[in-house]
Enzyme design. Structure first.
Site, PDB file in Angstrom:
ATOM      1  N   TYR A  72       0.846  -1.212   0.000  1.00  0.00           N
ATOM      2  CA  TYR A  72       0.000   0.000   0.000  1.00  0.00           C
ATOM      3  C   TYR A  72       0.876   1.255   0.000  1.00  0.00           C
ATOM      4  O   TYR A  72       0.705   2.144  -0.844  1.00  0.00           O
ATOM      5  CB  TYR A  72      -0.891  -0.042   1.241  1.00  0.00           C
ATOM      6  CG  TYR A  72      -1.932   1.050   1.308  1.00  0.00           C
ATOM      7  CD1 TYR A  72      -3.112   0.973   0.562  1.00  0.00           C
ATOM      8  CD2 TYR A  72      -1.762   2.149   2.152  1.00  0.00           C
ATOM      9  CE1 TYR A  72      -4.078   1.964   0.641  1.00  0.00           C
ATOM     10  CE2 TYR A  72      -2.724   3.145   2.240  1.00  0.00           C
ATOM     11  CZ  TYR A  72      -3.889   3.045   1.485  1.00  0.00           C
ATOM     12  OH  TYR A  72      -4.838   4.037   1.569  1.00  0.00           O
ATOM     13  N   ASP A  73       1.834   1.296   0.924  1.00  0.00           N
ATOM     14  CA  ASP A  73       2.655   2.509   1.074  1.00  0.00           C
ATOM     15  C   ASP A  73       3.469   2.800  -0.192  1.00  0.00           C
ATOM     16  O   ASP A  73       3.460   3.914  -0.717  1.00  0.00           O
ATOM     17  CB  ASP A  73       3.637   2.348   2.247  1.00  0.00           C
ATOM     18  CG  ASP A  73       2.945   2.097   3.569  1.00  0.00           C
ATOM     19  OD1 ASP A  73       1.726   1.847   3.554  1.00  0.00           O
ATOM     20  OD2 ASP A  73       3.605   2.137   4.617  1.00  0.00           O
ATOM     21  N   GLY A  79       3.016   1.382  -3.133  1.00  0.00           N
ATOM     22  CA  GLY A  79       2.089   1.521  -4.261  1.00  0.00           C
ATOM     23  C   GLY A  79       1.613   2.963  -4.386  1.00  0.00           C
ATOM     24  O   GLY A  79       1.628   3.552  -5.472  1.00  0.00           O
ATOM     25  N   LYS A  80       1.236   3.553  -3.264  1.00  0.00           N
ATOM     26  CA  LYS A  80       0.752   4.941  -3.277  1.00  0.00           C
ATOM     27  C   LYS A  80       1.894   5.917  -3.558  1.00  0.00           C
ATOM     28  O   LYS A  80       1.685   6.964  -4.167  1.00  0.00           O
ATOM     29  CB  LYS A  80       0.083   5.271  -1.935  1.00  0.00           C
ATOM     30  CG  LYS A  80      -1.231   4.529  -1.695  1.00  0.00           C
ATOM     31  CD  LYS A  80      -2.390   5.175  -2.451  1.00  0.00           C
ATOM     32  CE  LYS A  80      -3.729   4.575  -2.062  1.00  0.00           C
ATOM     33  NZ  LYS A  80      -4.865   5.179  -2.781  1.00  0.00           N
ATOM     34  N   GLN A  88      -0.094   4.044  20.768  1.00  0.00           N
ATOM     35  CA  GLN A  88       0.120   4.625  19.426  1.00  0.00           C
ATOM     36  C   GLN A  88      -0.982   5.651  19.156  1.00  0.00           C
ATOM     37  O   GLN A  88      -2.105   5.503  19.650  1.00  0.00           O
ATOM     38  CB  GLN A  88       0.171   3.533  18.346  1.00  0.00           C
ATOM     39  CG  GLN A  88      -1.111   2.801  18.035  1.00  0.00           C
ATOM     40  CD  GLN A  88      -1.362   1.590  18.915  1.00  0.00           C
ATOM     41  OE1 GLN A  88      -1.014   1.561  20.089  1.00  0.00           O
ATOM     42  NE2 GLN A  88      -2.004   0.560  18.356  1.00  0.00           N
ATOM     43  N   ARG A 133       0.912   9.467  14.371  1.00  0.00           N
ATOM     44  CA  ARG A 133       0.538  10.058  13.080  1.00  0.00           C
ATOM     45  C   ARG A 133      -0.344  11.275  13.337  1.00  0.00           C
ATOM     46  O   ARG A 133      -1.319  11.190  14.072  1.00  0.00           O
ATOM     47  CB  ARG A 133      -0.217   9.045  12.233  1.00  0.00           C
ATOM     48  CG  ARG A 133      -0.602   9.620  10.889  1.00  0.00           C
ATOM     49  CD  ARG A 133      -1.381   8.640  10.066  1.00  0.00           C
ATOM     50  NE  ARG A 133      -0.573   7.512   9.628  1.00  0.00           N
ATOM     51  CZ  ARG A 133      -1.075   6.329   9.337  1.00  0.00           C
ATOM     52  NH1 ARG A 133      -2.356   6.098   9.482  1.00  0.00           N
ATOM     53  NH2 ARG A 133      -0.293   5.360   8.908  1.00  0.00           N
TER      54      ARG A 133
END
Ligand code: UDP
Length: 316
Positions: free
Chosen positions: A147-148, A150-151, A211, A279
């Site tokens: 995902y990471d 790919g984006k 987190q 994040r």
């Protein structure tokens, strides 16, 4: 009236976006392979003459026999359990080949194209909160890399098509978002906690719950996405979009249980590998250029989302 194509149009963000665009008076072509999306998400506009559903996987090329003014590229599973494991290779293909196909379609139609990128491009961020200039810290061989990376590759394709093929592009980096039309079994934290609390099941906290994430209500996010699409041609982004209110996973669990009530207990589960420790978006750019900031607090947004899940989840 604009003719707008939305890929991933039956998914969580895509369906909220299609509904907004149809209600604004546009014609919307919704493209999805319904891997994580579902047609009931767009049921309220399904019979509108300005709405059309096309069943298609954007890994394959797409031809549309009417003019297109804008493309929103939202197709890709976004929940870690949905994009990892046996779907990881498809996820990379969706990000890379899907973006390539949508950029080619945009080039052919002279359409403006907006890419749904992600805070995941920052990986395990060493800068906090994250600004757009931060280049990220992604484990290229980890379970989130499909995902990471790919984006990330999609972003580079968008900028190369802008530089070399004259395609009019926009890139938004979307931080954690929640709200109505998330699948109850999506697997992400907000839907998991609400559904678990409603069902009286254990609330699963991965790791020690320290987190952090910053949660944006979907209506706020759709508003800034539409603003970004309509921004001046020289503002390509990437621009962070999300709510800078930062909470630990444990705080979120407490809030959800307090609001839903019931007898659920907190249970700890192993932290998945490469799960980012913290994040939070720096949204100065979105504020300055797009005149936007989130309006819905986590408290209000959770109330609306709980109300939605109460209707779709049947209690044991
Ligand atoms: N998480 C959790 N319990 C769950 C689902 C997720 O504690 O049932 C945690 C997860 O480990 C992560 C955070 O919640 O630290 C956000 O996870 P999510 O899958 O929603 O999104 P991510 O930001 O990781 O893509």
């Amino acid at each position: 009236m604009k003719i707008i194509l939305v890929t991933g149009g039956t998914g969580f963000l895509g369906s909220n976006l299609c509904i907004r665009l149809v209600n604004d008076g546009n014609r919307v072509i919704c493209v999805d392979n319904n891997y994580t999306g579902k047609n009931e998400n767009v049921a309220e506009i399904a019979n509108n003459s300005n709405f059309k559903f096309v069943y298609h996987d954007i890994i394959n090329t797409l031809e549309i026999d009417e003019p297109i003014d804008e493309i929103y590229n939202f197709a890709c599973p976004a929940s870690p359990p949905a994009y990892q494991g046996k779907h990881s290779i498809t996820t990379t293909k969706t990000c890379v080949l899907g973006s390539l196909n949508m950029l080619e379609l945009a080039k052919k139609h002279g359409a403006r194209v907006l890419q749904a990128s992600t805070s995941e491009v920052y990986g395990e961020p060493l800068e906090h909160p994250q600004r757009e200039v931060y280049r990220g810290n992604v484990n290229t061989i980890g379970i989130r890399a499909c995902y990471d990376e790919g984006k990330r590759c999609a972003e580079s394709l968008f900028f190369d098509y802008n530089r070399h093929e004259n395609v009019d592009i926009k890139v938004v980096r979307i931080f954690n978002t929640y709200g109505p039309k998330m699948n109850p079994d999506d697997g992400r934290v907000v839907s998991n906690f609400i559904v678990q609390a409603l069902m009286g099941d254990d609330i699963t906290i991965y790791g020690d719950g320290s987190q952090t994430r910053s949660f944006c209500y979907v209506d706020d996010l759709i508003e800034v996405i539409v603003r970004m699409m309509n921004s001046p041609v020289d503002f390509t982004g990437p621009v962070n979009i999300g709510n800078p209110g930062e909470f630990t996973v444990r705080e979120l669990a407490d809030k959800v249980l307090r609001k839903v009530g019931g007898s659920s207990k907190f249970v700890q589960r192993p932290l998945p590998s490469d799960d980012p420790t913290q994040r939070c978006p720096n949204i100065t750019l979105a504020k300055t250029v797009l005149g936007w900031e989130p309006q819905v607090t986590l408290e209000e947004g959770l109330d609306k989302t709980i109300e939605y899940f109460r209707k779709v989840v049947v209690k044991k």
